[in-house]
Design a protein around this motif. Sequence first.
Motif, short mmCIF file in Angstrom:
data_model
loop_
_atom_site.label_atom_id
_atom_site.label_comp_id
_atom_site.label_asym_id
_atom_site.label_seq_id
_atom_site.Cartn_x
_atom_site.Cartn_y
_atom_site.Cartn_z
N PHE A 139 44.98 44.21 42.67
CA PHE A 139 43.79 45.00 42.94
C PHE A 139 43.29 44.68 44.34
O PHE A 139 43.67 43.69 44.96
CB PHE A 139 42.67 44.75 41.91
N ILE A 140 42.40 45.56 44.84
CA ILE A 140 41.70 45.35 46.09
C ILE A 140 40.26 44.99 45.76
O ILE A 140 39.61 45.67 44.95
CB ILE A 140 41.73 46.60 46.99
N ASN B 117 46.68 31.90 41.53
CA ASN B 117 46.21 33.13 42.16
C ASN B 117 46.62 33.15 43.63
O ASN B 117 46.63 32.10 44.30
CB ASN B 117 44.69 33.24 42.08
N ARG B 118 46.90 34.35 44.12
CA ARG B 118 47.21 34.54 45.53
C ARG B 118 46.48 35.78 46.03
O ARG B 118 46.60 36.86 45.46
CB ARG B 118 48.72 34.72 45.75
N ASN B 119 45.69 35.60 47.08
CA ASN B 119 44.99 36.70 47.74
C ASN B 119 45.40 36.75 49.21
O ASN B 119 45.72 35.70 49.80
CB ASN B 119 43.47 36.52 47.68
N ILE C 179 33.92 41.80 53.44
CA ILE C 179 35.17 41.05 53.23
C ILE C 179 36.04 41.89 52.30
O ILE C 179 35.57 42.33 51.24
CB ILE C 179 34.91 39.67 52.63
N VAL C 180 37.29 42.09 52.68
CA VAL C 180 38.24 42.83 51.84
C VAL C 180 39.45 41.95 51.64
O VAL C 180 39.99 41.38 52.61
CB VAL C 180 38.66 44.16 52.50
N LEU C 181 39.89 41.82 50.38
CA LEU C 181 41.10 41.07 50.10
C LEU C 181 41.96 41.80 49.09
O LEU C 181 41.47 42.60 48.30
CB LEU C 181 40.76 39.64 49.63
N ARG C 182 43.25 41.50 49.13
CA ARG C 182 44.22 42.07 48.20
C ARG C 182 44.71 40.97 47.27
O ARG C 182 45.21 39.94 47.72
CB ARG C 182 45.39 42.67 48.97
N HIS C 183 44.51 41.18 45.98
CA HIS C 183 44.93 40.21 44.97
C HIS C 183 46.38 40.51 44.59
O HIS C 183 46.68 41.60 44.11
CB HIS C 183 44.03 40.29 43.75
N GLU C 184 47.28 39.53 44.78
CA GLU C 184 48.72 39.80 44.66
C GLU C 184 49.39 39.08 43.50
O GLU C 184 50.60 39.16 43.35
CB GLU C 184 49.43 39.42 45.96
N LEU D 250 41.43 48.65 40.89
CA LEU D 250 42.67 48.27 40.23
C LEU D 250 43.81 49.20 40.65
O LEU D 250 43.59 50.30 41.14
CB LEU D 250 42.48 48.28 38.72
N GLN D 251 45.04 48.74 40.44
CA GLN D 251 46.20 49.42 41.00
C GLN D 251 46.60 50.66 40.23
O GLN D 251 47.13 51.62 40.81
CB GLN D 251 47.38 48.44 41.06
N SER D 252 46.35 50.68 38.92
CA SER D 252 46.85 51.79 38.11
C SER D 252 45.88 52.11 36.99
O SER D 252 45.00 51.31 36.64
CB SER D 252 48.21 51.43 37.50
N LYS D 253 46.06 53.30 36.41
CA LYS D 253 45.25 53.69 35.27
C LYS D 253 45.47 52.75 34.10
O LYS D 253 44.53 52.41 33.37
CB LYS D 253 45.59 55.13 34.87
#
Length: 290
Positions: free
Chosen positions: A236-237, A214-216, A226-231, A257-260
């Motif tokens: 997702f945010i 995992n990478r955030n 706290i806000v992070l972006r999961h890459e 999540l990024q998309s429908k």
Amino acid sequence: MKERFTTHATFQIERIYQATPERVFTAWSNKSSKARWYQPAEVFDFRVGGREFSQGGPAGGPVFTFDAYYQEIVPNERLVYSYSLDQGEIRISVSIATIELIPTREGTKLVFTEQGTFFDGHDTPEQREQGTKELLDLLGKSLGERNAETFELVSRRKFDAPRNLVYRAWTEPDLLAQWWGPNGFTNTFHTFDLRPGGVWEYTMHGPDGEDYPNRNVFQEIGPECIVLRHESGHHFILTATFEEVEGGTVITFRQTLQSKEDYNKLKLICEEGNEQNLDRLGSLLKRIYK
């Protein structure tokens, strides 16, 4: 001498939950899931003939004893149990409760029917119905919230711990590694740079023996948010907010999540995974908060 009398009553409550019947049933049938919205059980033997027993009440107030026996279980469809409720040493009621779960377009319609016998005015059908409505509202909150238009999943939880301690559990790697992830997962942290733009890389070790890299990237760091972006994998945010309230801290756990496509594919998995994550955080806070 106090007059003794008996009141008989039946009431019915309906709720619509944005969750599958399977997930709503789990909220009744799994000990840790039920403890999210109901008094934690000291005995929880979920089978026909099995017993559920719990004691609790308001701080400084009377102790209420719930003692139930399961009479009928149809997974994901129906649950029937009989129970007594005591206030201190006084028995205040004996009831039979029926929970019916009906699939709907929105999720699940729950129909709760209670047939009760109430003793000597210690409790009334009206009070019991109102208390049950409040419990079913808490059940709904324990299932989380959805917003299909924004691809968002939301979980909320109150912890009996101060905000600074809850914040530490999120920002100190040794504490974070103990609770991050669903049930059965452990973590190995590789990089944890707690600042806006900083990278958090780790490997989650699943109960099935699989490893999940995992990478955030942290976007916002502060005592209230706290806000992070999961890459990695599905993007997702994740936004966690920390609100001081009387008696503790409320966390709001917001996953966008990024998309429908991702939302429709992952919502069922993520909803329960997020709740398990907060269960584990709660267990950690109980261990470290004295």
